[in-house]
Enzyme design. Structure first.
Site, PDB file in Angstrom:
ATOM      1  N   ASN A   9       0.856  -1.183   0.000  1.00 55.72           N
ATOM      2  CA  ASN A   9       0.000   0.000   0.000  1.00 55.72           C
ATOM      3  C   ASN A   9       0.897   1.240   0.000  1.00 55.72           C
ATOM      4  OD1 ASN A   9      -1.877   1.994   0.512  1.00 55.72           O
ATOM      5  ND2 ASN A   9      -2.334   1.337   2.604  1.00 55.72           N
ATOM      6  N   TRP A  10       1.023   1.838  -1.170  1.00 53.47           N
ATOM      7  CA  TRP A  10       1.918   3.009  -1.286  1.00 53.47           C
ATOM      8  C   TRP A  10       1.342   4.245  -0.604  1.00 53.47           C
ATOM      9  CZ3 TRP A  10       3.774   3.232  -7.135  1.00 53.47           C
ATOM     10  CH2 TRP A  10       4.436   2.027  -7.450  1.00 53.47           C
ATOM     11  N   LYS A  11       0.067   4.225  -0.297  1.00 55.43           N
ATOM     12  CA  LYS A  11      -0.618   5.407   0.248  1.00 55.43           C
ATOM     13  C   LYS A  11      -0.391   6.605  -0.696  1.00 55.43           C
ATOM     14  CE  LYS A  11      -0.179   3.319   4.731  1.00 55.43           C
ATOM     15  NZ  LYS A  11      -0.066   3.424   6.169  1.00 55.43           N
ATOM     16  N   HIS A  98      -9.406   1.279   4.997  1.00 58.91           N
ATOM     17  CA  HIS A  98      -8.159   1.444   5.748  1.00 58.91           C
ATOM     18  C   HIS A  98      -8.400   2.419   6.907  1.00 58.91           C
ATOM     19  CE1 HIS A  98      -4.058   2.525   6.767  1.00 58.91           C
ATOM     20  NE2 HIS A  98      -3.662   1.437   6.117  1.00 58.91           N
ATOM     21  N   GLU A 100      -6.823   4.864   7.852  1.00 60.35           N
ATOM     22  CA  GLU A 100      -6.624   6.267   7.478  1.00 60.35           C
ATOM     23  C   GLU A 100      -7.851   6.817   6.758  1.00 60.35           C
ATOM     24  OE1 GLU A 100      -2.902   5.536   5.469  1.00 60.35           O
ATOM     25  OE2 GLU A 100      -2.044   4.976   7.404  1.00 60.35           O
ATOM     26  N   GLU A 170      -4.938  -4.982  10.699  1.00 62.50           N
ATOM     27  CA  GLU A 170      -3.821  -4.117  11.074  1.00 62.50           C
ATOM     28  C   GLU A 170      -4.136  -3.418  12.392  1.00 62.50           C
ATOM     29  OE1 GLU A 170      -1.742  -2.814   7.004  1.00 62.50           O
ATOM     30  OE2 GLU A 170      -3.149  -1.330   7.749  1.00 62.50           O
ATOM     31  N   GLY A 176       2.849   2.273  10.863  1.00 63.23           N
ATOM     32  CA  GLY A 176       3.823   3.349  10.714  1.00 63.23           C
ATOM     33  C   GLY A 176       4.538   3.723  12.008  1.00 63.23           C
ATOM     34  N   SER A 216       3.765  -1.978  10.341  1.00 61.90           N
ATOM     35  CA  SER A 216       5.220  -2.015  10.537  1.00 61.90           C
ATOM     36  C   SER A 216       5.836  -3.374  10.199  1.00 61.90           C
ATOM     37  CB  SER A 216       5.588  -1.598  11.963  1.00 61.90           C
ATOM     38  OG  SER A 216       5.215  -0.248  12.180  1.00 61.90           O
ATOM     39  N   GLY A 237       2.950  -1.131   4.242  1.00 61.37           N
ATOM     40  CA  GLY A 237       2.938   0.297   3.930  1.00 61.37           C
ATOM     41  C   GLY A 237       4.345   0.778   3.619  1.00 61.37           C
ATOM     42  N   GLY A 238       5.011   1.350   4.619  1.00 65.24           N
ATOM     43  CA  GLY A 238       6.330   1.965   4.442  1.00 65.24           C
ATOM     44  C   GLY A 238       7.319   1.090   3.684  1.00 65.24           C
TER      45      GLY A 238
HETATM   46  P1  PGA Z   1       3.050   0.374   7.623  1.00 67.34           P
HETATM   47  O1  PGA Z   1       1.583   0.592   7.042  1.00 67.34           O
HETATM   48  O2  PGA Z   1       3.575  -0.921   7.056  1.00 67.34           O
HETATM   49  O3  PGA Z   1       3.825   1.553   7.183  1.00 67.34           O
HETATM   50  O4  PGA Z   1       2.910   0.289   9.126  1.00 67.34           O
HETATM   51  C1  PGA Z   1       0.719  -0.487   6.833  1.00 67.34           C
HETATM   52  C2  PGA Z   1      -0.598  -0.001   6.303  1.00 67.34           C
HETATM   53  O5  PGA Z   1      -1.096   1.021   6.778  1.00 67.34           O
HETATM   54  O6  PGA Z   1      -1.180  -0.618   5.408  1.00 67.34           O
END
Ligand code: PGA
Length: 253
Positions: A9-11, A98, A100, A170, A176, A216, A237-238
């Site tokens: 997930n590049w966001k 998600h 977010e 998650e 993050g 993470s 994510g990251g």
């Molecule tokens: P993260 O994000 O790996 O940076 O913690 C995961 C996500 O929100 O899908």
């Protein structure tokens, strides 16, 4: 056998050129490695979807996801895109709900129920997000909290419909933050989610639904996190913003 999936997930990261080079790097690494049977899904921002979808058409293990879509099929919704538009460019997956999106765009259970239906109606695969915030974890209420998220957004659907779904669990306190759930915590939640799905849709269907862990997840902890029998992959994510890190996680699976 359940599918194994690692989704990146590049966001809201990577401009046009950066996004295309990231995919090229991933493809380069893949061209010299055997598929371990896992599906790799890339979820870039909307601007990249059509191009990346074209870039991966010949691959039998690289797929593309949108990070969101609108619940209606068409109309006067400035700034939005529909599931049928996503489908029309050959994209297969859509991440929905998600944390977010829930936090910053007020996505409610009811809205997400409509989005899940819109996506399934198009024959796309929702990667339905669930997870608890820190205070819920500290109160040891995570199972009932996540079960409620699933019931509220998915349980209006029939079992046959739900068959195509992927779940991403998650814990919000791990997203993050560099803090991850332990392997035991992840497995416990994934087993609890599967049991909850089984109660509603039956064991056979619940056993088929891949449940991905996210929060993470990195090359250094992926092997441990993926060890649980109910952990079918990851939503990254990251670490998905680096081809080397992302592919190291794919390898861990
Ligand atoms: P993260 O994000 O790996 O940076 O913690 C995961 C996500 O929100 O899908």
């Amino acid at each position: 056998m359940r599918e194994k999936i690692v989704a990146g997930n590049w966001k809201m990261n990577k401009d046009w050129d950066q996004g295309l080079s990231l995919v090229q790097e991933i493809q380069k690494i893949m061209s010299v490695e055997e598929s371990n049977g896992a599906k790799v899904v890339i979820a870039p921002p909307y601007i990249h979807l059509a191009k990346i979808s074209d870039m991966v058409t010949s691959s039998d293990w690289l797929y593309v996801a949108a990070q969101n879509c609108h619940q209606e099929s068409a109309g006067a919704y400035t700034g939005e895109i529909s599931a049928s538009m996503i489908k029309s460019i050959g994209v297969e997956y859509v991440i929905l709900g998600h944390s977010e999106r829930r936090a910053y765009f007020d996505e409610s259970h009811e809205l997400l129920a409509r989005k899940v239906k819109a996506v399934l109606d198009q024959g796309l695969i929702p990667i339905f997000w669930c997870g608890e915030p820190l205070p819920i974890r500290e109160a040891n209420q995570q199972s009932s909290f996540v079960n409620q998220q699933l019931s509220d957004s998915l349980f209006q659907l029939s079992a046959e419909y739900i068959r195509g779904l992927v779940i991403a669990y998650e814990p919000i306190w791990a997203i993050g933050t560099g803090r991850t759930a332990s392997s035991a915590q992840a497995q416990e939640m994934h087993a609890s989610i599967r049991q909850h799905l089984s109660g509603q849709f039956g064991k056979e269907i619940a056993e088929q639904i891949p449940i991905l862990y996210g929060g993470s997840c990195k090359p250094a902890n992926a092997v441990e996190i993926f060890a649980g029998p109910d952990v079918d992959g990851g939503l990254i994510g990251g670490a998905s913003l680096s081809a080397n890190d992302f592919m190291a996680i794919v390898r861990s699976l």
